[in-house]
Write an enzyme that holds these catalytic residues in place. Structure first.
Site, PDB file in Angstrom:
ATOM      1  CB  ILE A 156      -0.860   0.165   1.215  1.00 40.21           C
ATOM      2  CG1 ILE A 156      -1.580  -1.120   1.095  1.00 40.21           C
ATOM      3  CG2 ILE A 156      -1.796   1.118   1.053  1.00 40.21           C
ATOM      4  CD1 ILE A 156      -2.800  -1.321   0.093  1.00 40.21           C
TER       5      ILE A 156
ATOM      6  CD  GLU B  38     -12.764  -1.050 -10.717  1.00 38.55           C
ATOM      7  OE1 GLU B  38     -13.711  -1.502 -11.398  1.00 38.55           O
ATOM      8  OE2 GLU B  38     -11.649  -0.877 -11.479  1.00 38.55           O
TER       9      GLU B  38
HETATM   10 MO1  MOS Z   1     -13.588   1.053 -13.192  1.00 37.62          MO
HETATM   11  S1  MOS Z   1     -15.536   0.313 -13.349  1.00 37.62           S
HETATM   12  O1  MOS Z   1     -12.868  -0.024 -14.330  1.00 37.62           O
HETATM   13  O2  MOS Z   1     -13.847   2.864 -13.462  1.00 37.62           O
END
Ligand code: MOS
Length: 765
Positions: A651, A726
């Site tokens: 990170i 994500e």
């Molecule tokens: Mo993301 S859904 O690949 O901006």
């Protein structure tokens, strides 16, 4: 050492190495919780977003949305609109400039459109809400008002708008992002029928819409020589430029796209019809034109998450050993290249003796679906991770223990080795932070006043993606500052901050002597901010640029200096200069090396990912834990505690990374409890096209969210980093569904988990 390890070693060799560089006084900044450098400008209103940008002579555009989902425009009369106050021009398919097909977002093409039909080129209506005209006026109010005066008569045709009504017509797409649309091993149905413990259920999720705070905005201005400047709220600067240039038919080098700040982007701040129409309006009127979508336009003119139907069937032995895993799914899509990859998590998470994992599509006459934070994985994990929890309940085994008993030694469907996989460590750490051992073990058994209290857990997952082909430049100025430039995007996630941190550490400079310039297509081409790949892709280009910079600076080393005749491998960046590895006291400052010239610069580009990497299974993992409180009478559900422990490599900045996870969890809470795009199937019209109708979490709906990272570098990625944008949403809806079941004994398999479904006992509609 195999080829992949060698390739990674070569990439990582350029990393700052404390052992090599013991004398450095530069502050170590990678891994530090540095606050966002753009924070003050964002919270004080100082940042300039696309719709803030003014231009002398600016005109304003407003689009007219279609009222039918399919058919043709029989007649369009613009007389009333054209005569309305302040109107400059009205553009329809009769007078729109010719445009070519927009270039779709694919891994190989350089475009970023999700619709492959140029706007206003014919009389065909493809979805309800598609632009059928554009009004350009002297003010936004005049444009919006006149847009309502465009008279359109349609010949409506039957439209395919009901996803659930069309499920029987589902067919396999050619592939799912390059993977087979279905993978299988053994006779899974037969195994399932003989298994001692079985879960076989259908899970459904509705369309989800993007609702970033900033509306999609564009401003276009043509200048002599067929030059075009577009200011746009894009998360894909270079691809936006390519898409627009191709559609409009001008050389790419004639087009500049600028975007300094984006007020939230989750996968659809890309090219849609409105940019092309804004460019066309600027062309036709000879004026700079601004086009900002209304909130309802965002719902009807830009796409989000496709609706899904998913059957998950699990068969297990009494000890929890998975013998059969079925994940059959259907998504309602418009294009092959945006399949809503719901079957991906099941391909990589658990070992099973037999499996069939795949997805079909139903083609709909709706606004094309786009990517939306962890496309596919987020809603796919709702089905898979709910089913795993249901199986654990049947077996009487702790859901974490069940997962641990089905941990695969190699990737379960590809057979490849994991570059790293610390899923169970994330569960262990998360369980400790959450207090999982004290959870409610019997569904419906814990009550606090009017609240039924429940606990749930689910896995997070997201692929490692790195985009090749990017570039970055490092410029060292005469006063010893470093300026890193790349045509990168910042949608509010801290791109600038983490790149400054990375470059500062790499160049041996304090943070305040490094800056990052981004957001303009004239800068070195940089990867799209998508696929959680921008940071992971940029670090390697900046690393390569730093290596180039060593060569450039060594060439400038004075004859008498300590660096004369040395090779890049002989020196390190430290304390504002270049120093000998073998004798750390010997070195030359940047100021001296730059000397009389204004600056020295070097460009680095991203090497292609070695094909050998295909032999590895490279993903991020994580564990979500939550507590929900469900009103025993009304079914109202509140999320009261959250713990997320994430395995996403090294990170760079735990503060900005935790914010990414936190935002994703909030978005996941919305998908679990509130968000539901409703289409009136008679006209194919999205009726939930406002913040009043399309519910999202607000502060009162969000609890404290505890985020931690394992922070274990992936040995096969540059700097050991993975993306974090994500992964945080994947598993959230399942964790909540599992907690709701734990609280109430009611299993809801149809998102969103609204109180009516809890009261009804969770029967899927
Ligand atoms: Mo993301 S859904 O690949 O901006």
């Amino acid at each position: 050492m195999n080829m992949v390890q060698r390739a990674t070693e070569a990439l990582n060799r350029t990393l700052p190495d404390r052992a090599v560089d013991p004398l450095s006084t530069a502050r170590r900044v990678v891994g530090q919780a540095v606050s966002r450098l753009d924070g003050p400008s964002k919270v004080t209103g100082g940042a300039t977003f696309t719709a803030d940008i003014d231009q002398p002579g600016l005109a304003y555009a407003s689009m007219v949305p279609s009222r039918v989902a399919s058919g043709r425009i029989r007649h369009i009369d613009v007389t009333r609109a054209a005569n309305a106050p302040g109107v400059i021009d009205v553009i329809t398919h009769h007078n729109a400039p010719a445009m070519d097909t927009p270039v779709l977002m694919t891994l190989t093409a350089k475009g970023c459109a999700f619709t492959d039909v140029a706007p206003l080129q014919d009389d065909v209506v493809r979805w309800n809400g598609q632009a059928v005209a554009v009004v350009v006026a002297e003010s936004q109010e005049c444009a919006d008002s006149a847009a309502r005066l465009v008279d359109v008569v349609y010949d409506a045709a039957p439209a395919r708008t009901s996803f659930r009504g069309l499920l029987s017509e589902a067919v396999f797409p050619a592939d799912v992002l390059g993977e087979p649309s279905e993978v299988s091993r053994g006779d899974v149905e037969d195994t399932l029928s003989q298994a001692a413990f079985v879960v076989d259920e259908v899970y459904t999720t509705p369309p989800h819409h993007h609702m970033a705070i900033e509306l999609h905005a564009t401003m276009a201005q043509w200048s002599p020589g067929d030059k075009l400047h577009v200011w746009d709220s894009t998360q894909a600067l270079g691809r936006t430029r390519h898409s627009i240039a191709h559609a409009v038919g001008v050389p790419e080098e004639n087009v500049t796209v600028t975007c300094r700040a984006v007020g939230g982007g989750f996968g659809n701040k890309t090219v849609w019809d409105h940019q092309l129409l804004c460019v066309a309006a600027a062309r036709v009127t000879g004026r700079p034109v601004r086009l900002v979508l209304r909130r309802q336009d965002v719902f009807r003119m830009t796409g989000g998450r496709a609706p899904t139907w998913q059957r998950v069937a699990l068969g297990a032995a009494p000890d929890g050993h998975l013998q059969a895993l079925v994940h059959d799914s259907v998504t309602g899509i418009v294009h092959e290249n945006s399949p809503e990859q719901v079957s991906v998590p099941a391909r990589h998470l658990y070992a099973s003796d037999t499996y069939r994992i795949g997805q079909k599509k139903v083609v709909l006459d709706v606004v094309p679906n786009a990517s939306m934070r962890a496309p596919g994985d987020s809603v796919g994990s709702f089905a898979l991770e709910s089913a795993i929890d249901e199986l654990a309940g049947h077996l009487g085994i702790d859901p974490i223990e069940l997962r641990s008993r089905n941990e695969p030694a190699v990737d379960p469907t590809e057979g490849t080795r994991f570059s790293k996989r610390h899923l169970m460590e994330a569960y262990r750490r998360g369980a400790e932070r959450f207090g999982w051992p004290d959870r409610n073990r019997v569904p419906g058994a814990r009550r606090d006043g009017r609240w039924l209290v429940g606990h749930g857990t689910a896995s997070a997952f997201y692929p490692y993606i790195r985009m090749p082909g990017g570039k970055a430049r490092i410029r060292i100025t005469a006063d010893g500052h470093a300026v890193v430039t790349a045509a990168a995007n910042d949608m509010g996630m801290g791109t600038e901050t983490v790149q400054v941190q990375h470059a500062a550490e790499r160049l041996g400079l304090p943070l305040d002597r490094v800056s990052f310039e981004f957001g303009d297509s004239t800068l070195p081409d940089s990867p799209i901010a998508a696929g959680s790949a921008q940071t992971a892709s940029l670090v390697i280009t900046v690393a390569q640029a730093a290596e180039e910079l060593k060569k450039v600076l060594l060439r400038r080393a004075p004859r008498h200096s300590a660096l004369h005749g040395l090779k890049p491998a002989d020196v390190v960046f430290r304390d504002g200069g270049l120093y000998r590895v073998s004798d750390p006291a010997q070195g030359v400052s940047f100021e001296t090396l730059v000397g009389e010239v204004r600056h020295v610069d070097a460009v680095g580009s991203s090497p292609m990912l070695p094909l050998e990497f295909m032999k590895y299974s490279m993903h991020g993992y994580g564990a979500h834990f939550c507590e929900v409180r469900v009103d025993a009478t009304t079914g109202e559900t509140r999320v009261s505690r959250w713990v997320a422990c994430i395995d996403a490599g090294r990170i760079i900045n735990p503060k900005t990374a935790a914010s990414q996870i936190r935002g994703a969890v909030i978005m996941g809470i919305g998908s679990a409890l509130m968000e539901e795009g409703l289409v009136d199937s008679r006209a194919g019209r999205t009726v939930t096209a406002s913040a009043a109708d399309y519910h999202m979490p607000v502060h009162a709906d969000v609890c404290d969210i505890d985020v931690s990272f394992l922070d274990i570098p992936d040995p096969l990625t540059p700097m050991g980093v993975h993306g974090v944008g994500e992964i945080g949403i994947v598993g959230v809806a399942a964790a909540i569904a599992n907690a709701v079941h734990n609280a109430t004994g009611v299993r809801v398999r149809d998102l969103p988990i609204t109180l009516d479904k809890i009261i009804d006992g969770g029967a899927a509609r």
